[in-house]
Motif scaffolding. Structure first.
Motif, PDB file in Angstrom:
ATOM      1  N   SER A 329      24.683 -57.029  37.568  1.00 36.84           N
ATOM      2  CA  SER A 329      24.567 -56.209  39.565  1.00 36.84           C
ATOM      3  C   SER A 329      24.182 -54.720  38.966  1.00 36.84           C
ATOM      4  O   SER A 329      25.004 -53.978  38.920  1.00 36.84           O
ATOM      5  CB  SER A 329      25.703 -55.695  40.751  1.00 36.84           C
ATOM      6  OG  SER A 329      25.781 -55.681  41.402  1.00 36.84           O
ATOM      7  N   ASP A 507      30.959 -63.883  40.965  1.00 39.70           N
ATOM      8  CA  ASP A 507      30.962 -63.126  42.287  1.00 39.70           C
ATOM      9  C   ASP A 507      30.475 -61.488  42.418  1.00 39.70           C
ATOM     10  O   ASP A 507      30.949 -60.902  42.147  1.00 39.70           O
ATOM     11  CB  ASP A 507      32.314 -63.395  43.307  1.00 39.70           C
ATOM     12  CG  ASP A 507      31.350 -63.451  44.965  1.00 39.70           C
ATOM     13  OD1 ASP A 507      31.477 -62.069  45.165  1.00 39.70           O
ATOM     14  OD2 ASP A 507      32.119 -64.540  45.666  1.00 39.70           O
ATOM     15  N   GLN A 508      28.936 -61.674  43.055  1.00 36.50           N
ATOM     16  CA  GLN A 508      28.603 -60.204  42.941  1.00 36.50           C
ATOM     17  C   GLN A 508      29.714 -59.201  44.085  1.00 36.50           C
ATOM     18  O   GLN A 508      30.057 -57.686  43.376  1.00 36.50           O
ATOM     19  CB  GLN A 508      27.764 -60.344  43.551  1.00 36.50           C
ATOM     20  CG  GLN A 508      27.567 -59.015  43.389  1.00 36.50           C
ATOM     21  CD  GLN A 508      25.287 -58.959  43.524  1.00 36.50           C
ATOM     22  OE1 GLN A 508      24.876 -59.721  44.859  1.00 36.50           O
ATOM     23  NE2 GLN A 508      24.336 -57.565  43.469  1.00 36.50           N
ATOM     24  N   LYS A 509      30.127 -59.847  45.058  1.00 35.96           N
ATOM     25  CA  LYS A 509      30.846 -58.873  45.666  1.00 35.96           C
ATOM     26  C   LYS A 509      32.184 -58.763  45.183  1.00 35.96           C
ATOM     27  O   LYS A 509      32.742 -57.713  45.413  1.00 35.96           O
ATOM     28  CB  LYS A 509      31.796 -59.466  47.004  1.00 35.96           C
ATOM     29  CG  LYS A 509      29.694 -60.077  48.203  1.00 35.96           C
ATOM     30  CD  LYS A 509      30.099 -60.432  49.463  1.00 35.96           C
ATOM     31  CE  LYS A 509      29.049 -60.171  50.173  1.00 35.96           C
ATOM     32  NZ  LYS A 509      29.126 -61.259  51.952  1.00 35.96           N
ATOM     33  N   LYS A 510      32.778 -59.853  44.483  1.00 40.00           N
ATOM     34  CA  LYS A 510      34.447 -59.222  43.697  1.00 40.00           C
ATOM     35  C   LYS A 510      33.485 -58.579  42.649  1.00 40.00           C
ATOM     36  O   LYS A 510      34.552 -57.756  42.178  1.00 40.00           O
ATOM     37  CB  LYS A 510      34.911 -60.621  43.188  1.00 40.00           C
ATOM     38  CG  LYS A 510      35.269 -61.546  44.002  1.00 40.00           C
ATOM     39  CD  LYS A 510      35.863 -62.800  43.306  1.00 40.00           C
ATOM     40  CE  LYS A 510      35.945 -63.770  43.983  1.00 40.00           C
ATOM     41  NZ  LYS A 510      36.235 -65.044  43.766  1.00 40.00           N
ATOM     42  N   ASP A 512      31.359 -56.444  43.047  1.00 46.11           N
ATOM     43  CA  ASP A 512      31.264 -54.782  42.591  1.00 46.11           C
ATOM     44  C   ASP A 512      32.506 -54.484  43.796  1.00 46.11           C
ATOM     45  O   ASP A 512      32.656 -53.016  43.200  1.00 46.11           O
ATOM     46  CB  ASP A 512      30.155 -54.729  43.505  1.00 46.11           C
ATOM     47  CG  ASP A 512      28.843 -55.570  43.825  1.00 46.11           C
ATOM     48  OD1 ASP A 512      28.257 -55.406  42.399  1.00 46.11           O
ATOM     49  OD2 ASP A 512      27.953 -54.988  44.907  1.00 46.11           O
ATOM     50  N   SER A 513      33.204 -54.899  43.654  1.00 43.54           N
ATOM     51  CA  SER A 513      34.385 -54.493  44.768  1.00 43.54           C
ATOM     52  C   SER A 513      35.621 -53.769  43.316  1.00 43.54           C
ATOM     53  O   SER A 513      35.984 -53.262  43.357  1.00 43.54           O
ATOM     54  CB  SER A 513      35.271 -55.366  45.626  1.00 43.54           C
ATOM     55  OG  SER A 513      37.038 -55.106  45.559  1.00 43.54           O
TER      56      SER A 513
END
Length: 875
Positions: A329, A507-510, A512-513
């Motif tokens: 990412s 999952d990009q949000k996971k 990054d998080s």
């Protein structure tokens, strides 16, 4: 009398009662033809209105309509241009006559540090005119062995007293299946006596894109396998790339003409591209499996390449991986600034002085790069004989994240900056001395800086805490990052029945998080020595040029002299700790080094234009040109790709490209909006800059080393290995020639129908037989149009034949021929409002690449089509 175009012939229209004002496509073509007809040099041009009639999102897309100019839509939109079979870094780009800084959104381009301008930063809406200079002239900046492109922005005193125009569109990107907005607008005003004017323009464009690809990232010669020296695919991946592009910016022009003897122009430009992207690539890792003691069976060898076979990792599953999954990412952007002050003073009836001063800066950055990597032992069977590589895995389930070991993580950041200050002055004095019409002299100083900062997380400093307690207080596993499976239509347009297309996604949000939530002590970054550098380049130049002319002929000859002072600062890696001045670093001991050099170029040039009659012109041109090496080529450093065990190296003593070139152009202008032209060109390039592959040993931190090319390094770090890398080092190779011809025809045909056709043949050969980057032997553009008071339509087909890209990861990278069919339609609802529809890549052309021979595929990529719908207005 017929006046072609309101801007160019407004005076004729105002003074002749029977004038017919021709606007639109014919007017734009006439304006471009007029520029070419009246020039002292060999040049092609595009007018602002012409650009607006094509479905072009940036200046590169517009330039591909010019004879000899080609682009490559690697991500669905042209970014750089090649001219007359030369590499893209041999094209010099100027904005209003002077250099403009450039930077990149993609991390590999940020590291590459090229001089090639990225035209994504110049939306077509800001342009007044594009000029492609194909022969040199003494008062034209050096740097364009292929050509020099000058982008002229609009000026308010050239427009109507009150002008306002704009557009609003929606774009549909087929692969992403998304609709996004596009807006542009321009306001221009000048006072009644035309002594002061202001122009303001702005643009906003958003596009969500997706690119599906299957790629073979490396070819290796494994040790101890039954196929001997045959090359084996090292990485075969199915890659899903997505990106959110948001481009916005504006330009300002203030023009002041207080008297007939003085004119002052102040111009400014700002452009920003937010380019966050996410790349997921699930790969068969033959290099690592075989390097870890695995086996190759059932092999089929064709042309020195294993095109079919099965690769199995070692039984213990700890010394090699059969599969690797990278999910990266990138929070990326690039922006460009430019500001210029320009003054023209007519010192006397015969003398004119011209002064300019300016500053330009560009920044390209990947602010954060959360990188997940997982691997799995097992086996895979591959087949490279079809159009698209085919892979099937065994021993684990690619759709189950629990079968993938979390092997690696990083959280890098990279930023590069490019900036230049310049000061310029010239003086031209008209003469009445027979054929000598004028003498022009000038001088220029530039101070250019290019630097890069790469801040990286180390293997132990970032991955280990994640592996220990990075997810909810416990070890991170691949399942912690897992999202949905790949889309059902992934690789739809390029896959074969056996092509690998179904795997679990990160999952990009996971991702990054998890990474952004780590404590600051874990996220701490340190300099990556190999990729931190700075370059300063000062140039001191001057020219003298004579302008000649007589009855039916004109020309110029002159000389440009330029001195370059170059200072490069970088870091040597892999040095011994006891080396004087060496600095210890978790990535290995390094030594800061600095190198200086200077060189001077003398560049003579001559241009001659002869009117054979009132409709035919023949031109001759000769001159010496030079182009400085890419910044990355002059750095005393090596940058490494540990996953592929490859890298790039520079040499501060690399000399510029230098060439002697000769041109002849024959042009026929039967009418003011018609041209039939043929041009011959010959470039004798004294020395190409080439990449030579050397095998060198450097330290690598990894838990999955390649056993064929890595051995444990001395010391206490169990994950530190000395590995053999294939390093591409820049060097001056032999010379070569680039010769060919161009043909172009532009003409209205019948009742609103017309055609614009051009073809270029380019034969580029190096004396030592090496391939020349960027050279397509055949390129052409076929455009048909229809226009009346209500409807304007164009259909444009562009083709370029196969070409050599460069040496990449230690092996050649080539691209097959490409073609694109683009269309544009505009319907005038009122005198001031038009409904528009544009389409790009109607035939859904794919990008297909290979390595030296087509039995070694490198990649096939599907960017899909783009459709634009909206309206334009002009008052």
């Amino acid at each position: 009398m017929i006046a072609f175009g309101q801007a160019a012939h407004a005076q004729d229209a105002a003074t002749a009662d029977n004038d017919i004002i021709v606007t639109g496509i014919r007017a734009s073509q006439a304006a471009a033809i007029e520029t070419k007809r009246n020039s002292d040099v060999i040049v092609d041009a595009i007018s602002a209105e012409d650009i607006g009639k094509f479905p072009d999102r940036n200046v590169a897309e517009s330039l591909q309509r010019v004879p000899g100019v080609v682009i490559n839509r690697e991500y669905g939109e042209g970014e750089r241009v090649n001219v007359r079979g030369t590499d893209k870094n041999l094209t010099r780009t100027l904005l209003n006559g002077h250099g403009i800084a450039t930077a990149d959104w993609f991390i590999l381009d940020q590291q590459a540090a090229t001089r090639s301008f990225n035209f994504l930063m110049l939306p077509s809406e800001i342009v007044g005119k594009l000029e492609v200079y194909k022969s040199p002239m003494a008062d034209l900046d050096e740097g364009g062995v292929g050509a020099t492109i000058n982008v002229e922005t609009r000026r308010p005193l050239d427009l109507d007293a009150f002008s306002i125009s704009g557009s609003a569109q929606m774009v549909y990107s087929e692969r992403a299946d998304k609709f996004d907005p596009q807006f542009s607008g321009m306001f221009s005003w000048k006072n009644d006596d035309e002594s002061f004017g202001v122009l303001v323009g702005g643009v906003y464009q958003k596009r969500r894109l997706r690119r599906d690809g299957v790629e073979v990232l490396s070819y290796i010669t494994p040790v101890g396998q039954p196929t001997g020296d045959a090359l084996v695919p090292g990485l075969i991946g199915s890659a899903l790339f997505t990106q959110d592009r948001e481009r916005y910016g504006g330009n300002l022009a203030v023009q002041f003409r207080p008297s007939d003897t003085l004119e002052i122009n102040v111009t400014g430009l700002y452009s920003r591209l937010n380019a966050n992207n996410f790349n997921q690539n699930f790969m068969a890792w033959g290099d690592n499996a075989l390097g870890g003691g695995g086996t190759l069976t059932d092999a089929t060898v064709v042309d020195g390449t294993v095109v079919k076979g099965t690769i199995t990792s070692a039984d213990n599953g700890t010394t090699g991986r059969a599969a690797v999954f990278d999910a990266i990412s990138r929070k990326a952007y690039t922006d460009t600034w430019s500001a210029d002050f320009d003054a023209v003073w007519h010192a006397s009836d015969r003398g004119t002085a011209h002064f300019q001063i300016g500053y330009t800066k560009a920044i390209g950055a990947t602010k954060d790069q959360p990188f997940y990597e997982g691997g799995a032992p097992g086996s895979f069977t591959f087949d490279l004989t079809g159009r698209t590589p085919q892979v099937s895995f065994a021993g684990f389930d690619p759709t189950d994240p629990n079968d993938m070991i979390f092997d690696f993580a990083s959280f890098h950041s990279i930023r590069n900056k490019d900036q230049e200050f310049y000061a310029y002055a010239d003086y031209e004095h008209e003469l009445d001395m027979g054929v000598l019409n004028a003498i022009k002299v000038g001088a220029k100083f530039t101070n250019h800086d290019r630097d890069a900062t790469f801040m990286a997380t180390t293997y132990g400093g970032f991955y280990m805490p994640l592996a220990a307690e990075g997810c909810n207080g416990g070890p991170c596993t691949s399942a912690d990052f897992a999202g949905e499976l790949t889309p059902g239509n992934f690789l739809k347009n390029i896959k074969l029945p056996g092509t690998f297309s179904r795997y679990w996604q990160v999952d990009q949000k996971k991702l990054d998080s998890i990474y952004f939530s780590q404590p600051e002590s874990v996220r701490q970054r340190i300099p990556l020595p190999s990729d931190n550098y700075s370059i300063n380049e000062k140039t001191y130049g001057g020219f003298a040029m004579a302008k000649l002319g007589g009855e039916g002929w004109k020309g110029n000859f002159g000389v440009r002299v330029i001195r370059t002072d170059q200072t490069t600062d970088a870091n040597l890696i892999g040095v011994l700790p006891e080396t004087p001045g060496a600095i210890d670093n978790p990535f290995g001991t390094y030594l800061p080094v600095s190198a200086k050099r200077s060189y001077t170029d003398i560049l003579p040039s001559a241009n001659l234009s002869i009117d054979l009659n009132d409709k035919m012109v023949v031109r001759f041109a000769a001159g010496r040109t030079m182009a400085r090496p890419d910044y990355t080529n002059i750095l005393p450093r090596v940058t490494l790709n540990p996953g592929a065990l490859s890298g790039e190296g520079g040499d501060p003593d690399v000399k510029p490209f230098r060439a002697n070139q000769y041109d002849i152009s024959f042009e026929w202008y039967p009418e003011r909006d018609t041209i039939v032209a043929a041009a011959l060109f010959y470039k004798d390039i004294q020395s190409y800059i080439v990449n030579e592959t050397h095998f060198e040993v450097y330290p690598v931190e990894t838990a999955t080393p390649n056993g064929d090319r890595c051995v444990p390094a001395p010391g206490t770090n169990p994950n530190l290995y000395n590995c053999e890398f294939a390093i591409n080092r820049a060097s001056n190779g032999g010379g070569g020639t680039n010769k060919g011809f161009e043909l172009q025809v532009s003409r209205p045909i019948w009742h609103g129908f017309g055609a614009i056709v051009n073809y270029t043949y380019s034969d580029a050969k190096a004396d030592d037989g090496q391939a020349i980057p960027g050279n397509s032997k055949h390129t052409y553009n076929l455009t048909g149009y229809y226009e009346d008071d209500v409807l304007s339509a164009r259909l444009s087909y562009t083709y370029r034949s196969k070409f050599f890209v460069n040496i990449d990861r230690g092996v050649p990278l080539n691209q097959k021929s490409t073609a694109s069919l683009d269309a544009s339609v505009s319907v005038n609802v009122t005198e001031n409002i038009a409904i528009t529809a544009d389409a790009i890549n109607l035939t859904n052309q794919k990008i297909e690449q290979y390595s030296g021979t087509t039995v070694r595929p490198r990649g096939i990529y599907d960017n899909g089509r783009q459709f634009y719908f909206g309206a334009r207005f002009k008052y």
